[in-house]
Design a protein around this motif. Structure first.
Motif, mmCIF file in Angstrom:
data_model
loop_
_atom_site.group_PDB
_atom_site.id
_atom_site.type_symbol
_atom_site.label_atom_id
_atom_site.label_comp_id
_atom_site.label_asym_id
_atom_site.label_seq_id
_atom_site.Cartn_x
_atom_site.Cartn_y
_atom_site.Cartn_z
ATOM 1 N N VAL B 125 5.505 18.131 52.553
ATOM 2 C CA VAL B 125 4.350 17.875 51.694
ATOM 3 C C VAL B 125 3.994 19.162 50.942
ATOM 4 C CG1 VAL B 125 1.853 17.402 51.772
ATOM 5 C CG2 VAL B 125 3.439 15.997 53.106
ATOM 6 N N TRP B 126 3.597 18.996 49.686
ATOM 7 C CA TRP B 126 3.270 20.134 48.823
ATOM 8 C C TRP B 126 1.795 20.127 48.432
ATOM 9 C CZ3 TRP B 126 6.685 23.675 45.998
ATOM 10 C CH2 TRP B 126 8.017 23.641 46.474
ATOM 11 N N CYS B 127 1.312 21.337 48.108
ATOM 12 C CA CYS B 127 -0.006 21.430 47.489
ATOM 13 C C CYS B 127 0.111 22.320 46.254
ATOM 14 C CB CYS B 127 -1.048 21.979 48.462
ATOM 15 S SG CYS B 127 -0.728 23.653 49.042
ATOM 16 N N GLN B 128 -0.966 22.352 45.465
ATOM 17 C CA GLN B 128 -0.912 23.070 44.196
ATOM 18 C C GLN B 128 -1.908 24.229 44.178
ATOM 19 O OE1 GLN B 128 -2.622 21.457 40.376
ATOM 20 N NE2 GLN B 128 -0.462 21.320 39.825
ATOM 21 N N GLY B 129 -1.426 25.412 43.815
ATOM 22 C CA GLY B 129 -2.303 26.575 43.679
ATOM 23 C C GLY B 129 -2.303 27.059 42.229
ATOM 24 N N PHE B 130 -2.959 26.339 41.374
ATOM 25 C CA PHE B 130 -3.023 26.709 39.951
ATOM 26 C C PHE B 130 -4.413 27.254 39.605
ATOM 27 C CE2 PHE B 130 0.523 23.973 37.790
ATOM 28 C CZ PHE B 130 1.456 24.504 38.642
ATOM 29 N N SER B 131 -5.435 26.375 39.691
ATOM 30 C CA SER B 131 -6.789 26.774 39.287
ATOM 31 C C SER B 131 -7.321 27.887 40.177
ATOM 32 C CB SER B 131 -7.742 25.582 39.388
ATOM 33 O OG SER B 131 -7.343 24.553 38.536
ATOM 34 N N GLY B 157 -5.332 37.100 46.086
ATOM 35 C CA GLY B 157 -6.224 36.443 45.141
ATOM 36 C C GLY B 157 -6.771 35.172 45.757
ATOM 37 N N SER B 158 -7.348 34.318 44.907
ATOM 38 C CA SER B 158 -7.863 33.069 45.466
ATOM 39 C C SER B 158 -7.596 31.908 44.511
ATOM 40 C CB SER B 158 -9.347 33.182 45.775
ATOM 41 O OG SER B 158 -10.050 33.534 44.614
ATOM 42 N N LYS B 159 -7.422 30.756 45.105
ATOM 43 C CA LYS B 159 -7.131 29.529 44.377
ATOM 44 C C LYS B 159 -8.151 28.476 44.778
ATOM 45 C CE LYS B 159 -3.454 30.846 42.149
ATOM 46 N NZ LYS B 159 -3.354 30.743 40.673
ATOM 47 N N ILE B 160 -8.347 27.507 43.885
ATOM 48 C CA ILE B 160 -9.329 26.464 44.192
ATOM 49 C C ILE B 160 -8.772 25.115 43.733
ATOM 50 C CG2 ILE B 160 -10.621 26.620 42.019
ATOM 51 C CD1 ILE B 160 -13.207 26.389 43.682
ATOM 52 N N TRP B 161 -9.341 24.054 44.261
ATOM 53 C CA TRP B 161 -8.909 22.677 43.956
ATOM 54 C C TRP B 161 -7.495 22.401 44.469
ATOM 55 C CZ3 TRP B 161 -13.022 20.306 43.511
ATOM 56 C CH2 TRP B 161 -14.091 20.834 42.773
ATOM 57 N N GLU B 200 -5.588 31.974 54.023
ATOM 58 C CA GLU B 200 -6.749 31.347 54.671
ATOM 59 C C GLU B 200 -7.140 30.109 53.864
ATOM 60 O OE1 GLU B 200 -11.473 31.952 55.480
ATOM 61 O OE2 GLU B 200 -10.343 33.680 54.732
ATOM 62 N N ILE B 201 -7.321 28.996 54.566
ATOM 63 C CA ILE B 201 -7.676 27.730 53.904
ATOM 64 C C ILE B 201 -9.124 27.404 54.240
ATOM 65 C CG2 ILE B 201 -7.194 25.248 53.785
ATOM 66 C CD1 ILE B 201 -4.331 25.947 54.759
ATOM 67 N N ARG B 202 -9.931 27.218 53.215
ATOM 68 C CA ARG B 202 -11.328 26.862 53.461
ATOM 69 C C ARG B 202 -11.599 25.526 52.753
ATOM 70 N NH1 ARG B 202 -15.381 31.447 51.737
ATOM 71 N NH2 ARG B 202 -14.018 32.682 53.084
ATOM 72 N N PRO B 203 -11.787 24.431 53.505
ATOM 73 C CA PRO B 203 -11.965 23.119 52.859
ATOM 74 C C PRO B 203 -13.200 23.093 51.957
ATOM 75 C CG PRO B 203 -11.590 22.877 55.220
ATOM 76 C CD PRO B 203 -11.815 24.334 54.959
ATOM 77 N N LEU B 204 -13.078 22.367 50.863
ATOM 78 C CA LEU B 204 -14.201 22.136 49.962
ATOM 79 C C LEU B 204 -14.700 20.723 50.233
ATOM 80 C CD1 LEU B 204 -13.102 23.001 46.306
ATOM 81 C CD2 LEU B 204 -15.024 23.989 47.528
ATOM 82 N N THR B 205 -15.971 20.536 50.217
ATOM 83 C CA THR B 205 -16.487 19.173 50.344
ATOM 84 C C THR B 205 -16.954 18.713 48.970
ATOM 85 O OG1 THR B 205 -17.187 19.691 52.581
ATOM 86 C CG2 THR B 205 -18.114 17.706 51.584
ATOM 87 N N ALA B 214 -9.285 22.165 48.865
ATOM 88 C CA ALA B 214 -9.602 23.380 49.612
ATOM 89 C C ALA B 214 -9.569 24.570 48.669
ATOM 90 C CB ALA B 214 -8.590 23.585 50.732
ATOM 91 N N GLU B 215 -10.165 25.655 49.132
ATOM 92 C CA GLU B 215 -9.959 26.955 48.493
ATOM 93 C C GLU B 215 -8.911 27.693 49.309
ATOM 94 O OE1 GLU B 215 -13.531 29.119 46.693
ATOM 95 O OE2 GLU B 215 -14.417 27.927 48.302
ATOM 96 N N LEU B 216 -8.075 28.454 48.634
ATOM 97 C CA LEU B 216 -7.082 29.285 49.321
ATOM 98 C C LEU B 216 -7.438 30.739 49.079
ATOM 99 C CD1 LEU B 216 -3.549 27.860 48.392
ATOM 100 C CD2 LEU B 216 -4.939 27.386 50.415
#
Lengths: 341, 397
Positions: B125-131, B157-161, B200-205, B214-216
């Motif tokens: 499974v993949w996720c996306q770190g663009f935004s 750095g940090s990623k979101i969505w 570090e993964i921090r879930p977004l609600t 999540a935020e990365l």
């Protein structure tokens, strides 16, 4: 599946556009504003000669033998130049009325219904006869043909659309001659699709006019089309045109091609009879909305100039009103669509 | 203007319809919306079934291991899946729709052999770190920094969505390898294994209460250089190449789902008596016209893609029009629910009429608010239509 125009349809579009630029330039049409004889017999004869009225008549009956898909191509162009006259009615009647196929102008009016207004006849000086069409909810009844000379018609002093002269008709209307053996539903559906295609032509043309204006008109030292406030108005207008055009062309193909109607009916879990009504009603509703809203938008983009008689956008708005109030109003169409939802 | 399907397309449809009818009743119960490991397992199971039946990567080219279906077959595939109520792509979204096609187009042979098969068969499974928090609509301003250190990039750095980050094996990551102000010219596209130290993964609600995003936070994560897809600093082009895989079928599932929702709202209005309100009927009628029009526009876009490779003008206006109509649809749903719409969980109907669909409708309403934001805000879409299609000048040049 290829939704795009075929090579022949593209040639038809180019051909009719060239013809119209020659015989019906808007400046020439505008010289007849508010005249009873706004339809120029020479231009009308040129349209007849080009096969506009016999477009849907089978070749075996001496017509062009095209379907409604081609009809939408032609009527979009007629809308684009605001061609005056009872074009939709004459072309739609031609398959069942040989006189119309020959280019004798005919009008269609909806049978008197829930509106408080008396029936209004468009182009009374141009039409030889009028077909009174049962309203959508009474589509099983017969359409009747009434010669214009049999009507008690009072010219309306000033029409909203200066290119669509009107006469108000005394009621009850004469009994007329029933058009026996014709498929009234199919006739109404043809009329609705051609009227909707005309509206798409209007919707597209006003966006083109306003876009050109927004590129050239400068305020605050830059073209106003660079401001998002203007750009977004025009983007929404373009989206309305594209959505309406897809719906109108799809409805035309559904009426032309029984196999496509069956496939769509399967997708939407409807009968093919229901599917045809839903397609034409949705197409006309979207096209009416696109034409009226885009014309208003185009006036807004022109600012104060848009409120002058000189700038032609108001003529498109007024014609879009004529078409939206004919052959199924937005209110009637929404009711019909809800019943088929 | 030919809207007929060929015999081959019709038999593709009937084979698929028959297969779906056979296999869907055998699926396990759906896991709870918040059970992400359960959802991952469920989606992987479905993907494995698709793979075994030859329907995995319907839209992928044959050389990438996909079925290489035409845009029209892709349309049929989505239509039949929606009609039958088949599971959505779910957690497989990024791999199947984005990372996979990117690797097919731009990856090395080794990258294609390593990463493509497990996407198709559902193993990975993949996720996306663009935004990024500072780079949303203006993605080219992204700042997550990658510094070369021998065979590795050291990324901070940090990623979101980032959707499904908690259950993903890999992340398609855009990083800044050029100077700080290099914008489009200094971005690289990396494959980041999600088990590396420093992530570090921090879930977004979301406002719907859901936790798919999540935020990365990346702190000196060491990513092998061999995980770079495309050349260094050429990542923007790599990303754009993937967007060109869009064949006009992007929102077909959502559109057909909206059409189904409209039918069920019509039924709800008739059951509750709201049908007697002419204003409600008019709204239903107008929405019917709009969604039918969008369906017609979809077919136009797909056939344009079949001919020219891209969906053309209609693709951009589709997104704009669909998002707004989708929101009007769910507004109608909330109006029909009346005060029942204040309850976000199940509720019995009046007069013992059974359970109201308020849980589903309230959820659809809140989620629809993102339609005009996700995958390009409507404001940015209007700029694109105005500038690229109508040819209006840019706001700032």
């Amino acid at each position: 599946m290829d939704f795009d125009l075929s090579d022949d349809q593209r040639a038809l579009k180019d051909g009719i556009a060239t013809l119209l630029d020659g015989v019906l330039p808007l400046e020439a049409t505008r010289s007849a504003e508010h005249r009873a004889d706004v339809v120029d017999p020479t231009a009308w004869a040129a349209l007849a000669e080009a096969g506009v009225f016999s477009l849907l008549v089978p070749e075996s009956d001496g017509g062009v033998g095209f379907g409604l898909a081609e009809g939408t191509v032609v009527f979009e162009e007629l809308g684009r130049v605001l061609a005056p006259g009872p074009l939709v009615a004459t072309t739609a009647l031609a398959p069942v009325l040989p006189a119309a196929a020959e280019g004798i102008a005919h009008a269609v009016i909806d049978a008197p219904g829930r509106s408080a207004a008396p029936p209004l006849l468009e182009h009374p000086a141009t039409c030889a006869a009028v077909v009174v069409l049962p309203r959508i909810e009474q589509v099983a009844e017969e359409a009747v043909l009434v010669p214009v000379g049999d009507l008690s018609a009072t010219p309306v002093e000033r029409s909203l659309d200066p290119l669509t002269p009107l006469a108000s008709l005394a009621t009850p209307l004469p009994v007329g001659t029933p058009l026996e053996g014709i498929d009234t539903a199919a006739l109404r559906q043809r009329i609705m699709v051609l009227a909707a295609a005309t509206q798409v032509g209007i919707a597209g043309e006003v966006v083109a006019i306003a876009t050109e204006y927004a590129k050239g008109r400068e305020q605050f030292g830059r073209p106003i089309g660079g401001f998002q406030a203007i750009k977004h108005l025009l983007a929404d207008a373009l989206a309305r045109t594209e959505l309406a055009r897809a719906a109108v062309q799809s409805a035309a193909v559904i009426l032309d091609d029984p196999l496509v109607a069956e496939r769509e009916a399967d997708t939407l879990s409807l009968s093919t009879v229901q599917l045809r009504w839903r397609a034409v009603a949705g197409a006309k509703l979207l096209a009416d909305d696109a034409a009226i809203t885009n014309a208003r938008t185009a006036i807004q983009v022109h600012g104060g100039m848009g409120f002058t008689w000189e700038v032609p956008v108001h003529l498109y708005l007024k014609r879009s009103r004529v078409l939206a109030s004919s052959f199924g109003t937005r209110s009637e169409l929404a009711d019909l669509l809800a019943a088929l939802a | 203007m030919d809207l007929r399907y060929t015999d081959a397309e019709e038999s593709f449809r009937s084979d698929l319809r028959a297969w779906l009818a056979e296999v869907l009743p055998t699926l396990p119960a759906k896991p709870a919306a918040t059970d992400w490991p359960g959802r991952r397992a469920y989606d992987q199971g479905w993907q494995a079934q698709l793979f075994a039946a030859g329907y995995a990567g319907v839209d992928w080219p044959v050389e990438g291991g996909g079925r290489g279906a035409s845009p029209i077959e892709q349309l049929i595939f989505k239509e039949e899946c929606e009609r039958a109520g088949a599971p959505y792509v779910g957690t497989g979204f990024v791999g199947l729709l984005h990372a996979g096609p990117t690797i097919i187009a731009e990856g090395t042979l080794a990258q294609r052999e390593r990463f493509l098969p497990p996407i198709l068969n559902g193993d990975e499974v993949w996720c996306q770190g663009f935004s990024e928090p500072g780079s949303g609509s203006d993605l080219a301003s992204l700042r997550t920094r990658a510094v070369r250190d021998g065979d590795h990039y050291v990324v901070s750095g940090s990623k979101i969505w980032t959707s499904h980050a908690e259950v993903a094996d890999h992340c398609e990551l855009l990083v800044r390898t050029g100077p700080e102000d290099s914008r489009h010219k200094g971005i690289s596209w990396l494959i980041m294994p999600m088990d590396l130290p420093g992530i570090e993964i921090r879930p977004l609600t979301t406002i719907a209460g859901s936790t798919e995003f999540a935020e990365l936070f990346l702190d000196e994560v060491r990513i092998p250089v061999e995980n770079r897809v495309g050349e260094e600093n050429d990542g923007w082009r790599v990303t754009m190449v993937t967007l060109s895989f869009e064949r006009g079928t992007g929102f077909v599932g959502e559109l057909l789902e909206s059409m189904r929702l409209l039918r069920s709202l019509t039924g709800l209005a008739q059951r509750t008596g709201a049908w007697g309100d002419a204003a409600v009927r008019k709204r239903i009628g107008a929405l019917t016209a709009s969604f039918d029009g969008l369906w017609a526009l979809t077919k136009r876009n797909v056939s344009e893609a079949a001919r020219n490779g891209i969906p053309g003008v209609g693709g951009t206006v589709f997104k704009l029009a669909y998002s707004e109509q989708g929101q009007q649809l769910t507004e109608l749903a909330m109006d029909l629910l009346d005060r029942a719409g204040l309850a976000a969980s199940g509720l019995d109907g009046a007069d013992g009429q059974g359970e109201l669909p308020n849980e589903e409708l309230v959820d659809a309403w809140i989620k629809s608010i993102s339609l005009t934001i996700a995958a390009g805000t409507s404001q940015v879409q209007r700029n694109i239509v105005g500038e690229r299609i109508l040819g209006l000048p840019k706001e700032k040049s």
